[in-house]
Design an enzyme around this catalytic site. Structure first.
Site, PDB file in Angstrom:
ATOM      1  N   GLN A 150      -0.110  -2.240   4.177  1.00 37.53           N
ATOM      2  CA  GLN A 150       1.145  -2.091   3.747  1.00 37.53           C
ATOM      3  C   GLN A 150       1.195  -0.680   3.188  1.00 37.53           C
ATOM      4  O   GLN A 150       2.411  -0.078   3.803  1.00 37.53           O
ATOM      5  CB  GLN A 150       1.270  -3.276   2.720  1.00 37.53           C
ATOM      6  CG  GLN A 150       2.785  -3.285   2.360  1.00 37.53           C
ATOM      7  CD  GLN A 150       3.093  -4.128   1.101  1.00 37.53           C
ATOM      8  OE1 GLN A 150       2.527  -4.333   0.467  1.00 37.53           O
ATOM      9  NE2 GLN A 150       4.439  -4.869   1.209  1.00 37.53           N
ATOM     10  N   ASP A 193      -9.317   2.867   9.855  1.00 36.05           N
ATOM     11  CA  ASP A 193      -8.783   1.391   9.684  1.00 36.05           C
ATOM     12  C   ASP A 193     -10.162   0.666  10.206  1.00 36.05           C
ATOM     13  O   ASP A 193     -10.819   1.031  11.078  1.00 36.05           O
ATOM     14  CB  ASP A 193      -7.809   0.660  10.023  1.00 36.05           C
ATOM     15  CG  ASP A 193      -7.261  -0.228   9.248  1.00 36.05           C
ATOM     16  OD1 ASP A 193      -6.583  -0.159   8.414  1.00 36.05           O
ATOM     17  OD2 ASP A 193      -7.366  -1.475  10.147  1.00 36.05           O
ATOM     18  N   GLY A 200      -8.361   2.518   4.934  1.00 29.99           N
ATOM     19  CA  GLY A 200      -7.459   1.342   5.243  1.00 29.99           C
ATOM     20  C   GLY A 200      -5.841   1.840   5.220  1.00 29.99           C
ATOM     21  O   GLY A 200      -4.676   1.145   4.684  1.00 29.99           O
ATOM     22  N   TYR A 247      -8.737 -10.346  -8.046  1.00 33.84           N
ATOM     23  CA  TYR A 247      -8.189  -8.862  -7.529  1.00 33.84           C
ATOM     24  C   TYR A 247      -7.798  -8.381  -8.848  1.00 33.84           C
ATOM     25  O   TYR A 247      -8.321  -6.948  -8.980  1.00 33.84           O
ATOM     26  CB  TYR A 247      -6.967  -9.180  -7.069  1.00 33.84           C
ATOM     27  CG  TYR A 247      -5.957  -8.153  -6.610  1.00 33.84           C
ATOM     28  CD1 TYR A 247      -6.374  -7.243  -5.610  1.00 33.84           C
ATOM     29  CD2 TYR A 247      -4.811  -7.932  -7.206  1.00 33.84           C
ATOM     30  CE1 TYR A 247      -5.550  -6.091  -5.305  1.00 33.84           C
ATOM     31  CE2 TYR A 247      -4.025  -7.026  -6.787  1.00 33.84           C
ATOM     32  CZ  TYR A 247      -4.264  -6.049  -5.996  1.00 33.84           C
ATOM     33  OH  TYR A 247      -3.716  -4.966  -5.650  1.00 33.84           O
TER      34      TYR A 247
HETATM   35  N1  SER Z   1       1.261  -6.877  -4.511  1.00 39.66           N
HETATM   36  C1  SER Z   1      -0.009  -7.353  -4.981  1.00 39.66           C
HETATM   37  C2  SER Z   1      -0.423  -8.833  -4.737  1.00 39.66           C
HETATM   38  O1  SER Z   1       0.338  -9.515  -5.025  1.00 39.66           O
HETATM   39  C3  SER Z   1      -0.474  -6.972  -6.411  1.00 39.66           C
HETATM   40  O2  SER Z   1      -0.854  -5.717  -6.671  1.00 39.66           O
HETATM   41  O3  SER Z   1      -1.542  -9.008  -4.816  1.00 39.66           O
END
Ligand code: SER
Length: 315
Positions: A12, A34, A8, A142
């Site tokens: 970012q 990637d 990956g 997540y």
């Molecule tokens: N920056 C991430 C998000 O906003 C959080 O780890 O998903």
């Protein structure tokens, strides 16, 4: 001789971390991977290969054939995109981590790095100076995947001696890549709009405080943790990590000092509920004590650096 695999790498974090790894270990020792072939253009300073992290055999062959010794597994679906595709996010975030941990065990890799997040916390977590150990009931896919991932990391360390290390990043802000589907992304996007002379439409409320960190600090923390002697790394789930906390209004006001006619409007959307479930600020005493973590950037120092450098940066 270490051989580093970055999974990956065009995201970012990877976009900036991979360069630091190439500086530390040498261009030939770092393989950026990637999903997209087009990412190759970003990596003229190290090796590059296309890799789908879900391709278990492809990943295993790469680790075996290249005699990889360390993996930085950075591929993940972030919070906002995860809420749109929950099962896909769970599958990608979890299965890929388990593939990597299994490979670390099989090939006795020296080290694995895997990022966690403030998203492991939830609405029942203490919001101010959130401790390392506390109630965690994340309510985003997540966050659930990061929480489960932390448990797996600690499990592989304890049961199989896999030297896996992890940080719970706050919202990361960098100007060298575009936002990738997170809730904290407004704090990246706002600089692009300010410099383009456009009004910024903020998807969070003006008073929504979140823990944040400028990318150079995140890179420093990651390398410091990975370079620390194993016995100093006392937490094998993931370390709380902090630098600054701010609201969209404070972010806007720090830019106004340089761009006085910049305009903002607040139109909170579904991401507000995600932000509301996360801490306002983080207690990272353990990271500071165990391996000497110290941040450099506050909001104004970050704003100055971004506004000076972003206009000259080529994507
Ligand atoms: N920056 C991430 C998000 O906003 C959080 O780890 O998903």
């Amino acid at each position: 001789m270490e051989k580093i695999l970055v999974i990956g790498a065009a995201g970012q974090l990877g976009s900036e971390l991979t360069r630091s790894l190439a500086d530390q270990f040498g261009a030939e020792q770092v393989i950026a991977t990637d999903l997209n072939e087009s990412a190759k253009a970003k990596f003229d300073f190290c090796r590059f290969q296309v890799l789908d992290v879900m391709d278990k055999d492809g990943l295993r062959n790469l680790v075996k054939n290249e005699k990889v010794t360390q993996i930085y597994h950075l591929a993940a679906v972030l919070s906002a995109v995860g809420e749109k595709k929950p099962l896909f996010a769970w599958e990608l975030n979890m299965e890929s981590l388990l593939h990597v941990l299994e490979l670390a065990k099989e090939f006795k890799l020296n080290k694995v790095y895997w990022p966690s997040s403030i998203a492991v916390f939830g609405p029942n977590t203490p919001k101010i100076n959130t401790p390392q150990y506390c109630v965690k009931e994340p309510n985003t896919v997540y966050g659930i995947s990061k929480q489960a991932g932390e448990r797996w990391c600690e499990y592989y360390f304890q049961k199989f001696n896999v030297d896996v290390r992890s940080l719970r990043y706050p919202g990361l802000i960098g100007y060298k890549s575009l936002p990738g589907g997170g809730t904290t992304d407004y704090a990246v996007d706002i600089y692009h709009k300010a410099l383009a002379g456009e009004k910024f439409d903020c998807f969070l409320r003006e008073d929504s405080s979140l823990p944040m960190m400028y990318m150079p600090d995140a890179i420093k923390a990651t390398l410091d943790l990975m370079n620390a002697p194993s016995e100093s790394v006392k937490i094998r789930s993931s370390y709380n990590l902090a630098a600054m906390n701010f609201t969209p209004k404070e972010s806007y006001e720090s830019i106004l000092k340089y761009i006085p006619d910049f305009k903002i409007e607040y139109n909170p959307d579904f991401r507000q509920a995600i932000a509301d479930s996360w801490p306002d600020s983080i207690d990272d005493t353990c990271a500071r004590k165990d391996w000497g973590w110290k941040h450099d950037y506050d909001l104004d120092a970050m704003t100055k650096d971004i506004l000076e450098n972003l206009p000259n940066f080529k994507f």
